[in-house]
Design a protein around this motif. Structure first.
Motif, mmCIF file in Angstrom:
data_model
loop_
_atom_site.group_PDB
_atom_site.id
_atom_site.type_symbol
_atom_site.label_atom_id
_atom_site.label_comp_id
_atom_site.label_asym_id
_atom_site.label_seq_id
_atom_site.Cartn_x
_atom_site.Cartn_y
_atom_site.Cartn_z
ATOM 1 N N THR A 90 0.872 -1.171 0.000
ATOM 2 C CA THR A 90 0.000 0.000 0.000
ATOM 3 C C THR A 90 0.910 1.222 0.000
ATOM 4 N N PRO A 91 0.842 2.050 -1.050
ATOM 5 C CA PRO A 91 1.737 3.212 -1.135
ATOM 6 C C PRO A 91 1.489 4.224 -0.020
ATOM 7 N N PRO A 92 2.449 5.127 0.186
ATOM 8 C CA PRO A 92 2.290 6.159 1.209
ATOM 9 C C PRO A 92 1.007 6.964 1.034
ATOM 10 N N ASN A 93 0.384 7.260 2.171
ATOM 11 C CA ASN A 93 -0.764 8.155 2.252
ATOM 12 C C ASN A 93 -2.007 7.688 1.495
ATOM 13 N N VAL A 94 -2.112 6.389 1.227
ATOM 14 C CA VAL A 94 -3.307 5.836 0.584
ATOM 15 C C VAL A 94 -4.253 5.341 1.681
ATOM 16 N N LYS A 95 -5.436 5.935 1.741
ATOM 17 C CA LYS A 95 -6.433 5.579 2.745
ATOM 18 C C LYS A 95 -6.968 4.180 2.442
ATOM 19 N N HIS A 96 -6.952 3.312 3.461
ATOM 20 C CA HIS A 96 -7.368 1.928 3.255
ATOM 21 C C HIS A 96 -7.769 1.285 4.582
ATOM 22 N N TRP A 97 -8.296 0.071 4.481
ATOM 23 C CA TRP A 97 -8.544 -0.774 5.651
ATOM 24 C C TRP A 97 -8.284 -2.211 5.235
ATOM 25 N N HIS A 98 -8.081 -3.093 6.217
ATOM 26 C CA HIS A 98 -7.911 -4.519 5.944
ATOM 27 C C HIS A 98 -8.342 -5.316 7.156
ATOM 28 N N GLY A 99 -8.684 -6.573 6.913
ATOM 29 C CA GLY A 99 -9.110 -7.440 8.001
ATOM 30 C C GLY A 99 -9.562 -8.783 7.473
#
Length: 139
Positions: A90-99
């Motif tokens: 995931t590149p810098p400053n990319v808004k994301h979630w995981h689970g």
């Protein structure tokens, strides 16, 4: 300076802070470097239905899925299913979630660097509606 070896069974683990996670999450802080290094790493286990909040990493994040099946989603994009053996950058400053998925747990190794002492900027929770939509979209 010599090597540092942390023996199996000596790495402390904590429950994921409910301010940053939904559901049951266990975090084993594998490495937290000292200056001048910035690298940190953890083994993170998500029980079924558990997930992070939306967040971003100022210097990016590498995930290595080592068990189970999970989901990851970047802001404005469809969710993606991830499985043991997958490696995600995931590149810098990319808004994301995981689970994890709703029915399967997931464990990953997370590797990131600190910038000004921080590895992540934590944002709002992934709502139950967003999570359910991600489940449906990824099937």
């Amino acid at each position: 300076m010599d090597l540092t070896i942390r023996k199996n069974g000596t790495i402390p683990f904590t429950k994921g802070d409910p301010r940053f996670f939904t559901g049951n999450v266990i975090i084993e802080q594998v490495h937290d470097s000292e200056e001048p290094s910035r690298v940190t790493s953890a083994i993170v286990t998500f029980e079924p239905g558990a997930r992070t909040n939306w967040h971003y990493h100022p210097l990016g994040q590498l995930l290595i899925v080592i068990y189970g099946t999970g989901l990851i989603q970047t802001w404005g994009n469809p969710p993606r299913k991830i499985k043991a053996g997958d490696v995600i950058w995931t590149p810098p400053n990319v808004k994301h979630w995981h689970g994890a998925t709703a029915t399967t747990g997931m464990t990953h190794i997370a590797i990131q660097e600190k910038l000004n002492g921080k590895t992540a900027e934590w944002l709002e929770k992934v709502s139950d509606k967003e999570y359910e939509e991600a489940q449906s979209a990824s099937e």
